[in-house]
Every structure is written in C-alpha cells, then in structure tokens.
Design an enzyme around this catalytic site. Structure first.
Site, mmCIF file in Angstrom:
data_model
loop_
_atom_site.group_PDB
_atom_site.id
_atom_site.type_symbol
_atom_site.label_atom_id
_atom_site.label_comp_id
_atom_site.label_asym_id
_atom_site.label_seq_id
_atom_site.Cartn_x
_atom_site.Cartn_y
_atom_site.Cartn_z
ATOM 1 N N HIS A 79 0.766 -1.198 0.041
ATOM 2 C CA HIS A 79 0.057 0.054 0.146
ATOM 3 C C HIS A 79 0.859 1.139 -0.134
ATOM 4 C CE1 HIS A 79 -2.238 3.183 1.982
ATOM 5 N NE2 HIS A 79 -3.362 2.691 1.341
ATOM 6 N N GLU A 82 1.976 1.773 -3.609
ATOM 7 C CA GLU A 82 1.037 2.419 -4.273
ATOM 8 C C GLU A 82 1.049 4.041 -4.029
ATOM 9 O OE1 GLU A 82 -3.420 3.387 -3.328
ATOM 10 O OE2 GLU A 82 -2.776 1.344 -2.940
ATOM 11 N N HIS A 83 1.018 4.384 -3.031
ATOM 12 C CA HIS A 83 1.121 5.911 -2.660
ATOM 13 C C HIS A 83 2.295 6.594 -3.136
ATOM 14 C CE1 HIS A 83 -2.281 7.196 0.419
ATOM 15 N NE2 HIS A 83 -2.327 5.846 0.139
ATOM 16 N N GLU A 159 -4.700 8.344 6.609
ATOM 17 C CA GLU A 159 -5.729 7.604 6.200
ATOM 18 C C GLU A 159 -6.093 6.524 7.137
ATOM 19 O OE1 GLU A 159 -5.721 4.438 2.478
ATOM 20 O OE2 GLU A 159 -3.995 5.971 2.465
#
Length: 465
Positions: A79, A82-83, A159
C-alpha cells in the site's frame, strides 16, 4: 418456508424469466466483444475487450501481489508503494505527472487489496499510448525519494486514522485477523502504525524486485482500445521487465473459529460479522456458494423495500431486528470467507437476530426451495451483469479473472455457470461449508446482548441446538 402466495409468484416469475432467457437474453450475452489475450516473450500478459463505438478507454496493470505477499516486518509496504509511485519518476516530476494527466482530462488511480495491486488510467481513446507510457514509467522508474517517503508517512497515517473511523472496515480487518491468525491473509492492507513509520526505501525496492515481475502482471484494456496496438505499447513500455519466478506461492491458511468483541455501549449501532470458511476462486463450489449467499440476500430498512425476497430479510423487517444486513462471499486464491455483515440499533434483541440468521443458514443445508434458488440465481446474474457498466468495471473484471483463472470468463459463460446451480448443489455446499462448521465472529458497538460464541456455534448444528 416461503408462503403459498410467494411460491406461486416465484413460479410465475421463473417461467417468465425462463421464456426471456430462451430467446434474446443469451443472444445478447453472446454479442459481448470477445476478450483477446496475448502473452509477451517476457511473460507479461495483455488482455483487451475492444468496443470501437466508445470514445473512452480504461488501461491498467493488474499485479498478482498485495498485502498477502508481505511479512509482519514489512506489512503495509504494498500500500505504501502504491502511494509513493505517484510522487515522481526519473522522467517526470510529481507536478509534471499531475499536469500531464490533467491536460488529457484523464484519471490516474491505484488500489491495493490482499492479493492484488492495481494501477489504471481512464482516458480518451486517443490518449491510450500516453496512458500506457505513464503506467510503465511509474511502475518501473519511480524515484522512491527518501524525502517523499518520509512526507508520505504522515499521509498514510492520516488515512489509517480515517479507516479506523469506518466501523465496517474495522470489522472486516478484525474478521480476517481472527479467521486467519498467523497468516499474511489476516494482515491489514495499510499495515500497523509502527511499520508505516519505519518502512524504508530499501523495503520498497525489495518488494518491487520480488513482486513487480512480468509473469505476475496483466496489462488490461477495455473500451476503444485496439488489442494489437496495446500489445505493441506493452512491449515498448514493459518489455524490459524481468520474468520472475512465477505465480506467488502462499501457504494455505487454516481457518480458525474465533470471537472478537469490542464493546462500546455509547455507540448507537451494533456492527456484527459472522463468517465461515469459503471456497477459492477456482473451486467448483464457488458458484453454488454465490447462489447460497444471494439466497440469504441483503436488507436495508432505509430503502423501504416492503416485500423483501429473502426469508431472513422478511423476518428482520417484520421484527425490526436490524437496520441492514449484507451477505458476502469473499474469495481468495486458496480460501474464502462466506458470511453476513449486520448493522442494528436494536441492541436488546441481538440474540434474536443471531438466532434467525443462523437458522436461515441451517435451512440452506436442509430445506432450500426451487423457487428461492431460481430467484437467487436471477438476482445474482443481474448483479454480476450490472457490475460491468463502464470500461473501468470491465477492465477490473478482466484483470481480476486473468490473475485468478488465467483467462477471462465471458458473461455468457458466467450466466451458464450460475444457471447450472441446482437446489442439491446449494444443499451440498451448505452442508460442507456451513452446517456444523466453526465460524468467526466480530462484533463492535453495544453488543452485550449478542449470544456468546459457544451458543452461536452450537446453533450451527440442529441436533445440538
């Protein structure tokens, strides 16, 4: 058991649906454009569904790797990557990348799941070449700048805080952790706070090296995109990717009966998930379990459905037992979770809610009716087809199925697979996967009146209840 009136209505509906199915409906499914598939020399797969009548297209890269490919030490790296992939490459700065996408009027996005990572672009058909070039650039040439990594930590931590406020997300994270303890399938996608604060450039580079290989990737195009042209673009932009060591190999997790309760009495709503172990993507039991899930159905008091089709929905509506519920069949490469997610403000009657829920599960194993199965199959087929409305949903289905099955299942084939499910199939899978099986329970909120694990577990066997 269905009422006589409902059974009669079901039979009439089934006859009329069968008449429609025998004429135009299958023909329409056969007219869906064929999915073309090509495998490049380095092992990269290219799959497209072309519709030249459209002005737009979705192109993307589906990667056979997600949080399940992580360890406790680097959980959250997929994840995080991905950022950080959007923060600049050797050829494009972050602002340059954003301006380029904005000038095309396109949308560039990505998401990470437990078994897959996806990067995709929605754009006009004339910009497909630019979109593929951008995707190839961010996947292979991201600078992974240490300063950008440190700045992104704060973004991901915020987040994570937002995710923690979404009770449904919390429930399903706990459900995976409880059902699959000590297995990467039970890890959260974002990872623990400690990992987010310490993941390094070296961690990201190692994950890319091990997982971002050609044989684990599918370049997908849907909409106004030419297959031969996309193959050329993939060769140009991804042709230097290393082949890798093949499909990711995971240890099949052992499903564990478990109970997690987070009692918060000042919350207005109880959030409850009950699940048994389900089947994998490639299991022959996948389709009967989907039909069984459709038979349990869903309910939402706010939707104002006065005549819900499922028996559980009728009971819940009549006795005001829940605000809503949704049955689910979450599928992975070698296992799954089959269950129900419930929200209820009626905290004093959670025992009745659990009782009727498990009773309906048991009825799947003992007395499902022809009418119920027929209606559930029609509802399932409708929902599967409606989910393909647009180039991005089509691209998502192609990418997901290419990674799961190694091929695309056409809408016509899926229709036939659902249609082939019988009452006996539903009874068989209900007995194999649900009846007298351990279950995982997660409950958050005012859940004092929810029966304890042993009582719910004993109800999974009619002889003991």
């Amino acid at each position: 058991m269905l009422s006589a009136a409902l059974r009669l209505t079901a039979k009439r509906n089934v006859r009329s649906l069968a008449t429609a199915s025998s004429s135009s409906y299958p023909g329409a499914l056969l007219n869906v454009p064929k999915t073309q598939v090509t495998r490049l020399p380095n092992g990269l797969t290219v799959a497209t569904e072309s519709n030249p009548a459209l002005a737009t297209a979705t192109v993307g890269v589906w990667i056979d790797s997600g949080s399940r490919a992580e360890t406790k030490a680097n959980n959250g790296v997929a994840h995080f990557l991905e950022h950080i992939s959007f923060k600049g490459t050797k050829q494009r700065t972050q602002s340059g990348l954003e301006i380029e996408i904005e000038n095309m009027g396109g949308h560039l996005n990505a998401y990470t799941s437990r078994e897959q990572t996806v990067y995709y672009a929605k754009l006009f058909s004339q910009d497909v070449a630019k979109g593929v070039n951008i995707l190839g650039d961010i996947l292979q040439n991201s600078t992974l700048d240490p300063g950008a990594i440190d700045r992104e930590r704060a973004v991901i931590l915020r987040e994570a805080e937002e995710v923690d406020k979404q009770v449904e997300e919390v429930v399903f994270d706990h459900l995976h952790a409880a059902a699959f303890p000590e297995n990467a399938l039970g890890y959260t996608i974002l990872g623990p706070k400690e990992n987010i604060q310490t993941l390094s450039q070296a961690d990201l580079q190692a994950y890319i090296k091990n997982n971002y290989t050609a044989d684990r990737m599918v370049v997908v195009g849907a909409g106004n995109v030419d297959h031969a042209e996309l193959c050329k673009l993939a060769e140009t932009n991804f042709g230097k990717l290393p082949q890798g060591s093949g499909k990711a190999k995971f240890v099949r997790p052992a499903f564990t009966g478990s109970d997690v309760r987070i009692r918060v009495d000042d919350m207005p709503t109880a959030h409850i998930a009950l699940a048994v172990e389900g089947a994998s993507w490639t299991s022959a039991d996948h389709w009967p379990l989907l039909v069984a899930s459709a038979m349990i159905g869903s309910y939402d008091r706010a939707a104002g459905n006065a005549h819900p089709s499922s028996k559980l929905a009728q009971i819940v509506a009549k006795h005001n037992l829940a605000n809503s519920f949704t049955s689910f069949n979450t599928t992975y490469s070698d296992t799954g979770l089959w269950g129900i997610y419930i929200q209820s403000n009626n905290r004093d009657n959670l025992d009745d809610l659990a009782h009727f829920t498990v009773r309906e599960w048991m009825r799947l194993a003992t007395a499902p009716s022809e009418g119920e199965v027929a209606i559930a199959k029609q509802q399932l087929k409708t929902s599967l087809l409606l989910a393909l409305d647009g180039t991005t949903p089509v691209a998502e289905e192609i990418g997901r199925q290419m990674l799961a099955y190694g091929r695309r299942l056409s809408p016509f084939e899926i229709d036939r697979l659902v249609d082939a499910v019988t009452v006996e199939d539903v009874k068989r899978v209900a007995n194999e996967f649900i009846y007298d099986r351990d279950l995982a329970i997660v409950a958050v909120g005012p859940v004092e009146c929810l029966p304890d694990y042993n009582r719910i577990r004993s109800a999974m066997n009619l002889l003991r209840y």
